[in-house]
Structure formats: structure tokens, C-alpha cells
Design a protein around this motif. Structure first.
Motif, PDB file in Angstrom:
ATOM      1  N   PRO A   3      45.524 -36.515  -5.969  1.00  0.00           N
ATOM      2  CA  PRO A   3      45.640 -36.058  -4.578  1.00  0.00           C
ATOM      3  C   PRO A   3      45.899 -37.227  -3.640  1.00  0.00           C
ATOM      4  O   PRO A   3      45.489 -38.367  -3.900  1.00  0.00           O
ATOM      5  CB  PRO A   3      44.276 -35.418  -4.304  1.00  0.00           C
ATOM      6  CG  PRO A   3      43.348 -36.024  -5.302  1.00  0.00           C
ATOM      7  CD  PRO A   3      44.174 -36.284  -6.524  1.00  0.00           C
ATOM      8  N   SER A   4      46.586 -36.954  -2.541  1.00  0.00           N
ATOM      9  CA  SER A   4      46.865 -37.981  -1.540  1.00  0.00           C
ATOM     10  C   SER A   4      45.599 -38.246  -0.741  1.00  0.00           C
ATOM     11  O   SER A   4      45.248 -37.489   0.171  1.00  0.00           O
ATOM     12  CB  SER A   4      48.000 -37.525  -0.612  1.00  0.00           C
ATOM     13  OG  SER A   4      49.192 -37.378  -1.323  1.00  0.00           O
ATOM     14  N   THR A   5      44.906 -39.299  -1.101  1.00  0.00           N
ATOM     15  CA  THR A   5      43.619 -39.603  -0.487  1.00  0.00           C
ATOM     16  C   THR A   5      43.278 -41.060  -0.741  1.00  0.00           C
ATOM     17  O   THR A   5      44.011 -41.780  -1.427  1.00  0.00           O
ATOM     18  CB  THR A   5      42.530 -38.689  -1.069  1.00  0.00           C
ATOM     19  OG1 THR A   5      41.298 -38.950  -0.410  1.00  0.00           O
ATOM     20  CG2 THR A   5      42.355 -38.944  -2.556  1.00  0.00           C
ATOM     21  N   SER A   6      42.146 -41.504  -0.193  1.00  0.00           N
ATOM     22  CA  SER A   6      41.656 -42.851  -0.455  1.00  0.00           C
ATOM     23  C   SER A   6      41.002 -42.888  -1.825  1.00  0.00           C
ATOM     24  O   SER A   6      40.239 -41.979  -2.176  1.00  0.00           O
ATOM     25  CB  SER A   6      40.659 -43.278   0.619  1.00  0.00           C
ATOM     26  OG  SER A   6      41.273 -43.355   1.879  1.00  0.00           O
ATOM     27  N   LEU A   7      41.284 -43.920  -2.584  1.00  0.00           N
ATOM     28  CA  LEU A   7      40.720 -44.053  -3.926  1.00  0.00           C
ATOM     29  C   LEU A   7      40.742 -45.522  -4.339  1.00  0.00           C
ATOM     30  O   LEU A   7      41.279 -46.385  -3.658  1.00  0.00           O
ATOM     31  CB  LEU A   7      41.496 -43.194  -4.929  1.00  0.00           C
ATOM     32  CG  LEU A   7      43.029 -43.298  -4.994  1.00  0.00           C
ATOM     33  CD1 LEU A   7      43.485 -44.581  -5.663  1.00  0.00           C
ATOM     34  CD2 LEU A   7      43.611 -42.118  -5.748  1.00  0.00           C
TER      35      LEU A   7
ATOM     36  N   ARG B 197      39.497 -44.151  -9.502  1.00  0.00           N
ATOM     37  CA  ARG B 197      38.178 -43.621  -9.141  1.00  0.00           C
ATOM     38  C   ARG B 197      38.280 -42.990  -7.763  1.00  0.00           C
ATOM     39  O   ARG B 197      38.563 -43.671  -6.772  1.00  0.00           O
ATOM     40  CB  ARG B 197      37.135 -44.744  -9.151  1.00  0.00           C
ATOM     41  CG  ARG B 197      35.704 -44.239  -9.027  1.00  0.00           C
ATOM     42  CD  ARG B 197      34.678 -45.324  -9.342  1.00  0.00           C
ATOM     43  NE  ARG B 197      34.749 -46.434  -8.392  1.00  0.00           N
ATOM     44  CZ  ARG B 197      35.206 -47.641  -8.688  1.00  0.00           C
ATOM     45  NH1 ARG B 197      35.657 -47.901  -9.906  1.00  0.00           N
ATOM     46  NH2 ARG B 197      35.224 -48.587  -7.783  1.00  0.00           N
ATOM     47  N   LEU B 198      38.118 -41.678  -7.710  1.00  0.00           N
ATOM     48  CA  LEU B 198      38.253 -40.939  -6.473  1.00  0.00           C
ATOM     49  C   LEU B 198      37.003 -41.074  -5.628  1.00  0.00           C
ATOM     50  O   LEU B 198      35.905 -41.327  -6.143  1.00  0.00           O
ATOM     51  CB  LEU B 198      38.533 -39.460  -6.761  1.00  0.00           C
ATOM     52  CG  LEU B 198      39.765 -39.151  -7.612  1.00  0.00           C
ATOM     53  CD1 LEU B 198      39.889 -37.652  -7.835  1.00  0.00           C
ATOM     54  CD2 LEU B 198      41.026 -39.682  -6.949  1.00  0.00           C
ATOM     55  N   ASP B 199      37.177 -40.884  -4.320  1.00  0.00           N
ATOM     56  CA  ASP B 199      36.030 -40.901  -3.410  1.00  0.00           C
ATOM     57  C   ASP B 199      35.373 -39.530  -3.420  1.00  0.00           C
ATOM     58  O   ASP B 199      35.605 -38.681  -2.559  1.00  0.00           O
ATOM     59  CB  ASP B 199      36.487 -41.254  -1.990  1.00  0.00           C
ATOM     60  CG  ASP B 199      36.919 -42.693  -1.892  1.00  0.00           C
ATOM     61  OD1 ASP B 199      36.571 -43.457  -2.801  1.00  0.00           O
ATOM     62  OD2 ASP B 199      37.602 -43.044  -0.920  1.00  0.00           O
ATOM     63  N   THR B 200      34.544 -39.284  -4.423  1.00  0.00           N
ATOM     64  CA  THR B 200      33.838 -38.016  -4.557  1.00  0.00           C
ATOM     65  C   THR B 200      32.343 -38.288  -4.604  1.00  0.00           C
ATOM     66  O   THR B 200      31.889 -39.433  -4.709  1.00  0.00           O
ATOM     67  CB  THR B 200      34.254 -37.276  -5.838  1.00  0.00           C
ATOM     68  OG1 THR B 200      33.958 -38.105  -6.966  1.00  0.00           O
ATOM     69  CG2 THR B 200      35.746 -36.980  -5.821  1.00  0.00           C
ATOM     70  N   ARG B 201      31.566 -37.225  -4.541  1.00  0.00           N
ATOM     71  CA  ARG B 201      30.113 -37.376  -4.580  1.00  0.00           C
ATOM     72  C   ARG B 201      29.624 -37.803  -5.952  1.00  0.00           C
ATOM     73  O   ARG B 201      28.558 -38.385  -6.079  1.00  0.00           O
ATOM     74  CB  ARG B 201      29.459 -36.053  -4.186  1.00  0.00           C
ATOM     75  CG  ARG B 201      29.738 -35.665  -2.725  1.00  0.00           C
ATOM     76  CD  ARG B 201      29.014 -34.384  -2.355  1.00  0.00           C
ATOM     77  NE  ARG B 201      29.260 -34.041  -0.953  1.00  0.00           N
ATOM     78  CZ  ARG B 201      28.730 -32.960  -0.367  1.00  0.00           C
ATOM     79  NH1 ARG B 201      27.954 -32.141  -1.057  1.00  0.00           N
ATOM     80  NH2 ARG B 201      29.010 -32.724   0.892  1.00  0.00           N
ATOM     81  N   GLU B 202      30.395 -37.481  -6.988  1.00  0.00           N
ATOM     82  CA  GLU B 202      30.007 -37.937  -8.323  1.00  0.00           C
ATOM     83  C   GLU B 202      30.257 -39.434  -8.442  1.00  0.00           C
ATOM     84  O   GLU B 202      31.375 -39.891  -8.316  1.00  0.00           O
ATOM     85  CB  GLU B 202      30.802 -37.205  -9.427  1.00  0.00           C
ATOM     86  CG  GLU B 202      30.546 -35.704  -9.475  1.00  0.00           C
ATOM     87  CD  GLU B 202      31.446 -34.939  -8.511  1.00  0.00           C
ATOM     88  OE1 GLU B 202      32.230 -35.602  -7.822  1.00  0.00           O
ATOM     89  OE2 GLU B 202      31.324 -33.708  -8.437  1.00  0.00           O
TER      90      GLU B 202
ATOM     91  N   LEU C 169      46.425 -43.464  -1.439  1.00  0.00           N
ATOM     92  CA  LEU C 169      47.520 -43.109  -2.330  1.00  0.00           C
ATOM     93  C   LEU C 169      48.373 -42.027  -1.679  1.00  0.00           C
ATOM     94  O   LEU C 169      47.847 -41.074  -1.101  1.00  0.00           O
ATOM     95  CB  LEU C 169      46.975 -42.608  -3.666  1.00  0.00           C
ATOM     96  CG  LEU C 169      48.020 -42.335  -4.757  1.00  0.00           C
ATOM     97  CD1 LEU C 169      48.486 -43.644  -5.364  1.00  0.00           C
ATOM     98  CD2 LEU C 169      47.439 -41.436  -5.836  1.00  0.00           C
ATOM     99  N   GLU C 170      49.676 -42.186  -1.754  1.00  0.00           N
ATOM    100  CA  GLU C 170      50.610 -41.208  -1.185  1.00  0.00           C
ATOM    101  C   GLU C 170      51.749 -40.969  -2.158  1.00  0.00           C
ATOM    102  O   GLU C 170      52.138 -41.860  -2.916  1.00  0.00           O
ATOM    103  CB  GLU C 170      51.188 -41.718   0.140  1.00  0.00           C
ATOM    104  CG  GLU C 170      50.205 -41.828   1.277  1.00  0.00           C
ATOM    105  CD  GLU C 170      49.870 -40.490   1.907  1.00  0.00           C
ATOM    106  OE1 GLU C 170      50.535 -39.488   1.547  1.00  0.00           O
ATOM    107  OE2 GLU C 170      48.958 -40.434   2.742  1.00  0.00           O
ATOM    108  N   ARG C 171      52.277 -39.767  -2.130  1.00  0.00           N
ATOM    109  CA  ARG C 171      53.551 -39.485  -2.774  1.00  0.00           C
ATOM    110  C   ARG C 171      54.626 -39.658  -1.707  1.00  0.00           C
ATOM    111  O   ARG C 171      54.582 -38.996  -0.675  1.00  0.00           O
ATOM    112  CB  ARG C 171      53.574 -38.078  -3.349  1.00  0.00           C
ATOM    113  CG  ARG C 171      52.766 -37.923  -4.620  1.00  0.00           C
ATOM    114  CD  ARG C 171      52.829 -36.512  -5.162  1.00  0.00           C
ATOM    115  NE  ARG C 171      52.131 -35.570  -4.303  1.00  0.00           N
ATOM    116  CZ  ARG C 171      50.823 -35.323  -4.376  1.00  0.00           C
ATOM    117  NH1 ARG C 171      50.084 -35.964  -5.262  1.00  0.00           N
ATOM    118  NH2 ARG C 171      50.254 -34.472  -3.568  1.00  0.00           N
ATOM    119  N   PRO C 172      55.555 -40.558  -1.909  1.00  0.00           N
ATOM    120  CA  PRO C 172      56.524 -40.864  -0.838  1.00  0.00           C
ATOM    121  C   PRO C 172      57.358 -39.646  -0.467  1.00  0.00           C
ATOM    122  O   PRO C 172      57.751 -38.849  -1.322  1.00  0.00           O
ATOM    123  CB  PRO C 172      57.388 -41.979  -1.445  1.00  0.00           C
ATOM    124  CG  PRO C 172      57.184 -41.866  -2.924  1.00  0.00           C
ATOM    125  CD  PRO C 172      55.804 -41.337  -3.133  1.00  0.00           C
TER     126      PRO C 172
END
Length: 827
Positions: A81-85, A119-124, A167-170
Motif C-alpha cells: 500500500p502507498s504509505t509510510s514504511l 515493515r509496515l507501520d501497523t500496530r503489530e 512508498l508510492e506507485r508513480p
């Protein structure tokens, strides 16, 4: 090496790639046809039929290779997903460092990462995913990470690192005529980008003890050359030197790059065949003067070319030229005469097999189309105009001999430049929507300088890295040469007729053009027999030339006489956090309403990046008017570029006395260019022809003390039964003033005021305007929280379809006077 089947095989492979790009369901069509023809041809002993069948099978191989290149692994990082990681992986290549234009210190680093885990920014906690694929990373640097401090914080090739960013998909092109960054990355196997905003978000986990010494030496050499170039020659000429030597253009100011583009000399800054040819000439000359044995010198030249290919960035134009030069050097080594068409075919096949998407790269197409045209045309030109190449007669003075050699050299450069322009112009027009009128003369003056700059540049920059004192004479020479080159290019670019903007021609016209030029050159090559005795093959070439030329001429005439669509076109361009709108009337009148903002600390602007490419894409070379709604930099920052490159008849602003410092400079520039300066006030009308009228609804003198936003020039453009309301950054006070003084503000399309801020677009104003379409010009991830969810909800509740440039890219509204159609760039 005289087999001429290789060009046909290369062409078949390329056709297979084109076929697969059109429809993947057609991949098996050439294979089936090829097998059938192969069986028929083999059974009856028909060699030509079997050869045609083999070409079909090669086309199928090209289609299959394209299909395999299009497949994305399920674990590719672009599927995240397009997010901070947090992403970890191995650096694929040494980082390229961008310099800050103000401090001349490293500001950002760019490199490619081979991803290993994420590593995603998740609660886990510590949720790690296995990923792969290539990711383009842009990393912002602090001043303490400069190269003078050793660049310890910047990764190098082979480092295993961990970095945190977004992370982004251009996206694809966000504006008509814009550069397709997504396709550019895809051609290099990259499907995702990572933006790292802080240098301390990068952690180097491991540095390899053993690396490829050849590649490592090439990367160190590249960086040494660039560092020395910046120190030897002051900016921007030092950046130009880096572009000439290794093709590094990131440090060249945008205005300087624009000068090279307008004069058709941009190829000087992109390492290609010209540079490789000069390097080969200098290498062979040096080795021969050093009395190195012939075989040893050829082997050394081949190794040096491989090193230079890595130093120059391994682009398609570089690899093509290096492969061709290596084939010729290998031919001399094996005492066999190479064939240039076969060498070009081998180079193209190697590149397409490795990266089939390179076929769609403008640089790849320009490189091969130009070289093929030169190969076909130069013998014809030499036979017609090359009579100066005679041996000096006995008794001729040295002065006369030198003068004749000089004229011969200049004639060769002129002919070569002319052939290159003939080969490049259709693709330049198709991809870049411009043709340089002064290119031939500028290249004749610039190319000899480039030869000397390369000859002096490499030894001087290498000596500078060892001992600056030894490099001092060469440094003085380089400064003079580069200043002269810069002056020539800038002088010719400032000519009003330097270049001509044109809408992209049709692909069919481009094909017909090359069919005509290449067939005609093939027929006219030296040594042809009279037409009554020509072979069937030459007769076919003449038929192709006549047919293609007639088709190209017919298409050219039709593009001129074809009736224009009688429509009003209003395009809201995506200029980030700013405004820019281009209005084109059915009569051909063009108005720019705001021009976007400044970028890169004011060194660049959205006028050059976005608005000018759009105008060129539409074939627009001049504007009837430019409306500067109010003096904020995000609305008028690009005006200087547009006024310099597009003659403008009128400039309309709000006349506010507390305007930005940019305004006096812009108005002075407009007056110097012959524009008329007008102050927009309520009650004025602009007649754009064919029934299109722009009414000025605001500002009024009453709101002079309400601030710049509430002095915005507000336009209502009417065409037939449709209307467009363009509000600039007008806020609630100006909206209320307009409602109290203007009877009708209804519209089909509303350009939402102040980027969708809650200070604008009041309930009363929306009810009075009652738009069917609302367009919000807003920057992606802007810091102001625009647009306000409250405003978006208010517009939707009123029944308006809301478009946003941050999500939809450019939004084009087309009116035939009765209805309005809306098109957006992004899906």
C-alpha cells in the motif's frame, strides 16, 4: 559480417514487441503463421518463404519477451500500500547527488534499491514482509552530509541498508504533454518510488568487503570527474562540463537546459554517439602516439569503452554507441571489416532482448533513427557536396592546405548536423512538440568546441583530482571554451525564431516521413545506375519513397487545412499547490489565467515544467492575454518563463499596490516584450471571438484593503449556453461583494477559490453559482490541509461533480456552447 539478415531480424523482433504492446492476446498470431509458412516453405524448398516464416517466429519471440517483461512479481514492493514504511534492501548503484542551487552543497541523493523486506507501520510490532523488485529512492540530505564530510550518510553500491519513507506507485503524466515518469521507471524495471525526507531515516546495515572492482572503479571515476568539473569551472559552466563528459544533467540550471533544447544542441549534454566517437578517436590517437602495439591498443580501447559506458550511466544511447564501436574495434582486431547496418542491428537486438520496453523510450528511438538516417544520407551528401576533400597538390602552401582542411572539417560537421536533424526532427516534434530553426548553425559552431572540451576535459579533471596545480592550464582553457559554448547557445536561443512549437504529428506521418527519407536516400546513394537499368529492389525503393512521400505530404496538408473543432477548451493544469489555467477559444485565441508557482528555491518554476510543455503540446506559440489573478507566488511564479518564450499581447493583473516583489519585474518584462498592461476591474469584457466573452466580475475598488486574495481577478467566461466561473483565490468578502453587485454568477464549471480553503466558497456563493462541475487546483500532500472536507461536502451536496488536480491530474473541460464534457488525466 556482410550478412544483411540481421537488420531484418531486428525489425521483426521490434514488430513483435509493438504487436504485444497493442494486445497481449495477439502474441501467438505470428508464431502460428510462422510455423505454417515454415512447414510450407521447407516442404517445397522455397527459401524465401521459409525466411519469412523465420522472421514471423522472431516476431513471436519479441512479443513473448515483451509479455514476460510486463509481468510483476506478486512480492514486488510496488504491490504494498502507498504509505509510510521501513524498507530494507541492497543499493543497486552509487547514489547520484543533487546540489543545492543556493549553497552549492549536496541537497538530495537518488539511487535504486533492490528490495528484500518491508515493515509496515501497523500496530503489530515487527511485522516484516518479504518483498523484491527495484525501488527508486530519493533521499533528502542535511548540510552535514556533504561530500566534504565524506558522504558517510549516503549509501554506495552494494550496501545493505534500511530506510524509512513514503512508498508510492508513480503516476502517469499528470498534464497533457508532460513527461511520463511512470513509463520511464518501468523501462528500467522500477514500479515504485520511496521518498525519504530525512537523512537520519537511512541506516547502513552492512558494507560489502568485496565488490565488483571494475564497476567500483567506474563509479569512483564518474564521481571524481563530476567533483573536479564543479571545482574547475564555476556554475553553471561546471555543470555543463559534467553533462558533456558523463551525461550528468541534474546540476544544470533549468534555464540553461532550455537554451540547449531551443537550439537543438541538447544532445551535447546527453552522452551518445558524438561523445563515443570523439572518445574513440582520442583513445586511438593517444595509443598510437604512445607506440603501443596495434592489438594491445585495440584491446585497451575496448576495455576503456566498457568503463566509459558505466561512467556515462549505461543509457540506451551510450550502450548503442559503445556496442557499435566495440564491434568495429573487434573487427579490426580480427582483421575483418565490420558492416555498420549489422553492427547497429546487433546493438538494437542486445538492448531489446535485455529490456524490450526500451523500444518505447524516446531516447532509444531518436538514437537509432538518427544514426540510420546519417548512415543513409551522408554518402549522398558527400557525393553532392563533398568535393573539397582533395589531397594537397605538390607546391601548395601550408596556409592554403590548412585553410582547405578547415573548410572541409566545417563542411563535414555541417553535413553531419544536417543529416542528424533530418533524422531527428519528426521524433523531436512528436515527443517534445518543438523544432529548432537555428539547430544547424548552432551545431556547426558548437560541435568543434565540444571536441576540444572532451579532449581537454578528461585529462584536466583527472589531473585536478591528483594535483590542482598541474591542471591549472587545462582549467583556464576549459573555462574559456565552456564560456564560449554557453554564450553561443544562449545567444541563438534568445532569437525570436529560434524554435517553433507544434502539436505532435500523427504516428502514421512519422512512419511515412522515415519511409520517404530512407527510401529516397537508398535510391540516391552513389554508384546508382540509370533508372531504366535499376534492379527490382531499387525500383521497389523508389516506389516506396514516392508513396511514403505522397502520404506524408497529404497528411501534412490535412493537418493544416482540417477544420478546427468549434469548442471552448478550458484546461486546469496540475501545478501542485498553485493555480494555472489555459483557455482556448474556437477562434484560436489563447489566455493563460495564472501560471503556477516557483520550485527549487526559485531556480525553477511550474511555467517551465508544466505550462510551457502543455502550450507546446497544443501547438501554441503565442498568447493573446495572460491574467495574473493576484500577486502570490503560487499563482504568478511561472509567468517570467512564459513571457520570455511566448509572445503575449496583453497582461492583466489586479493592480494591487501591496503586490509581491515579483510583480514589478514581471510587468517590466511584459512591457519590454511589447505587451500591453491592463488592470482588471469589474465591468470589463474580453472578446475572445466566435461568441466567447470573458466578463470581469471582480475585484472592485471597495475591497482594496481586504488583502491580496480578496483583490483576485474573477472571470466569468460565456460561450453559448455554457459558462465558466474562475475565481482565483477570492475569499468570502470578495464573493459577497460579487453577489451584491452582479446579477448572474451561474456557471456550468466553477474553479473553486483558494484551493478549496474553508475561507472561500461560501454556501451563498455555491447556491448562486450552482455549478455542475467544480474543479479544485491543489497540491498532493500539501501542508495546508487543502481542500477542506467541509467545502468538498458543500459542493457535492449542491449537486456538483468535484474534480481535484491532486487526484485527477489536469482537468480539461470542453464546451460546444450547449454542453460541457470533462476529461481528466489520471484514471
Amino acid at each position: 559480417m556482410r550478412m544483411r539478415q540481421l537488420p531484418a531480424m531486428c525489425l521483426a523482433f521490434a514488430i513483435g514487441i509493438l504487436l504485444a504492446s497493442y494486445s497481449l492476446t495477439l502474441i501467438w498470431l505470428p508464431a502460428i503463421c510462422g510455423v505454417i509458412l515454415l512447414l510450407v516453405g521447407a516442404g517445397r524448398g522455397r527459401v524465401l518463404l521459409a525466411w519469412f516464416a523465420a522472421l514471423l517466429l522472431i516476431a513471436w519471440a519479441g512479443a513473448a519477451r515483451y509479455s514476460s517483461a510486463q509481468q510483476v512479481d506478486p512480492h514486488d514492493a510496488s504491490r504494498l500500500p502507498s504509505t509510510s514504511l521501513t524498507l530494507s534492501g541492497i543499493v543497486d548503484d552509487d547514489a547520484e547527488v543533487d546540489q543545492d542551487p543556493q549553497s552549492d552543497q549536496p541537497a538530495a541523493a537518488r539511487f535504486v534499491l533492490d528490495a528484500l523486506s518491508a515493515r509496515l507501520d501497523t500496530r503489530e510490532a515487527n511485522t516484516s514482509l518479504r518483498v523484491n523488485g527495484r525501488v527508486a529512492v530519493r533521499m533528502t540530505l542535511g548540510s552535514h552530509h556533504g561530500r566534504a564530510a565524506g558522504m558517510e550518510g549516503v549509501p554506495s553500491s552494494g550496501d545493505r541498508i534500511e530506510l524509512r519513507g513514503r512508498l508510492e506507485r508513480p503516476d502517469g503524466p499528470r498534464n497533457p504533454g508532460a513527461f511520463d515518469f511512470r513509463a520511464y521507471l518501468a523501462r528500467r524495471g522500477i514500479n515504485a518510488t520511496l521518498d525519504v525526507r530525512r537523512a537520519d531515516n537511512v541506516r547502513i546495515l552492512d558494507r560489502p568487503s568485496l565488490a565488483n572492482p571494475f564497476a567500483a572503479a567506474a563509479h569512483r571515476l564518474r564521481q571524481s570527474l563530476l567533483d573536479s568539473a564543479r571545482r574547475i569551472v564555476p556554475r553553471p559552466d561546471g555543470a555543463i562540463l559534467g553533462g558533456i563528459l558523463v551525461g550528468e544533467r541534474h546540476g544544470i540550471p533549468p534555464a540553461v537546459q532550455e537554451d540547449f533544447e531551443r537550439t537543438g544542441t541538447a544532445h551535447i549534454l546527453a552522452t551518445a554517439g558524438l561523445h563515443i566517437g570523439i572518445v574513440v578517436c582520442l583513445l586511438t590517437l593517444l595509443l598510437r602516439q604512445s607506440r603501443v602495439p596495434r592489438r594491445a591498443s585495440l584491446i585497451a580501447a575496448i576495455v576503456a569503452l566498457a568503463l566509459y559506458a558505466i561512467v556515462a550511466g549505461e543509457r540506451a544511447s551510450v550502450l548503442r554507441a559503445v556496442i557499435v564501436a566495440t564491434i568495429f574495434l573487434a573487427g579490426e582486431l580480427l582483421e575483418r571489416e565490420p558492416d555498420l547496418p549489422n553492427a547497429l542491428a546487433i546493438a538494437a537486438l542486445c538492448l531489446l532482448v535485455l529490456t524490450p520496453l526500451e523500444l518505447f523510450d524516446p531516447g532509444f528511438q531518436l538514437s537509432f533513427a538518427t544514426v540510420v538516417t546519417i548512415v543513409l544520407i551522408m554518402p549522398v551528401m558527400h557525393s553532392r557536396f563533398g568535393a573539397t576533400a582533395k589531397v594537397r597538390p605538390v607546391g601548395e602552401s601550408v596556409f592554403d592546405w590548412a585553410r582547405r582542411r578547415l573548410w572541409r572539417g566545417l563542411a563535414t560537421v555541417a553535413l553531419l548536423s544536417a543529416a542528424a536533424q533530418i533524422g531527428a526532427c519528426p521524433l523531436v516534434a512528436y515527443y517534445f512538440n518543438t523544432l529548432s530553426i537555428v539547430s544547424l548553425l548552432t551545431n556547426v559552431l558548437a560541435v568543434p568546441l565540444v571536441f576540444v572540451i572532451i579532449a581537454a576535459g578528461f585529462p584536466t579533471t583527472l589531473l585536478w583530482a591528483v594535483n590542482p596545480v598541474l591542471a591549472a592550464p587545462g582549467a583556464i582553457l576549459l573555462r574559456v571554451l565552456l564560456a564560449t559554448l554557453h554564450w553561443i547557445v544562449h545567444t541563438f536561443s534568445e532569437l525570436p525564431f529560434a524554435s517553433h512549437n507544434m502539436a505532435p504529428p500523427s504516428p502514421l506521418w512519422v512512419v511515412c516521413y522515415y519511409g520517404f527519407v530512407w527510401s529516397l536516400a537508398w535510391c540516391a546513394r552513389p554508384g546508382q545506375v540509370p533508372i531504366r537499368l535499376v534492379s527490382r529492389r531499387n525500383r521497389t525503393s523508389r516506389i516506396v519513397a514516392i508513396g511514403a512521400g505522397a502520404a506524408a505530404l497529404a497528411l501534412s496538408v490535412w493537418s493544416v487545412i482540417a477544420p478546427r473543432p468549434r469548442e471552448l477548451r478550458v484546461t486546469f493544469l496540475d501545478v501542485g499547490q498553485g493555480d494555472a489555467c489555459i483557455l482556448e477559444s474556437p477562434s484560436g485565441s489563447v489566455i493563460a489565467i495564472d501560471t503556477g508557482g516557483l520550485v527549487r528555491n526559485g531556480e525553477d518554476d511550474q511555467g517551465r515544467r508544466v505550462v510551457a510543455p502543455y502550450l507546446r503540446f497544443r501547438g501554441i506559440g503565442a498568447m493573446d492575454a495572460m491574467v495574473l489573478t493576484h500577486p502570490h507566488a503560487d499563482h504568478i511564479g511561472g509567468a517570467s518563463t512564459l513571457l520570455r518564450r511566448f509572445p503575449t499581447h496583453e497582461v492583466i493583473d489586479d493592480g494591487a499596490p501591496e503586490g509581491s516583489p515579483l510583480v514589478p519585474r514581471l510587468l517590466g518584462q511584459a512591457l519590454a516584450g511589447g505587451a500591453q498592461i491592463l488592470v482588471g476591474r469589474r465591468g470589463q469584457n474580453l472578446d475572445l471571438g466566435d461568441g466567447v466573452v470573458a466578463e470581469v466580475l471582480g475585484p472592485s475598488d471597495v475591497l482594496a484593503g481586504e488583502g491580496a486574495n480578496n483583490a483576485s481577478v474573477v472571470l466569468r467566461v460565456r460561450y453559448g449556453r455554457t459558462a465558466f466561473l474562475l475565481t482565483g483565490d477570492a475569499e468570502a468578502p470578495e464573493e459577497a461583494d460579487i453577489l451584491s453587485a452582479v446579477r448572474d454568477v451561474s456557471c456550468d464549471v466553477l474553479k473553486v477559490g483558494h484551493h478549496g480553503s474553508r475561507t472561500s466558497t461560501t454556501t451563498e456563493f455555491v447556491e448562486a453559482a450552482h455549478p455542475r462541475v467544480a474543479v479544485i487546483s491543489v497540491g498532493k500532500y500539501n501542508l495546508y490541509g487543502h481542500p477542506s472536507p467541509e467545502i468538498v461536502d458543500r459542493l457535492q451536496q449542491s449537486g456538483a461533480q468535484v474534480y481535484r488536480t491532486d487526484r485527477d491530474g489536469a482537468v480539461t473541460c470542453r464546451s460546444d456552447g450547449a454542453t460541457v464534457r470533462v476529461e481528466k488525466m489520471l484514471p
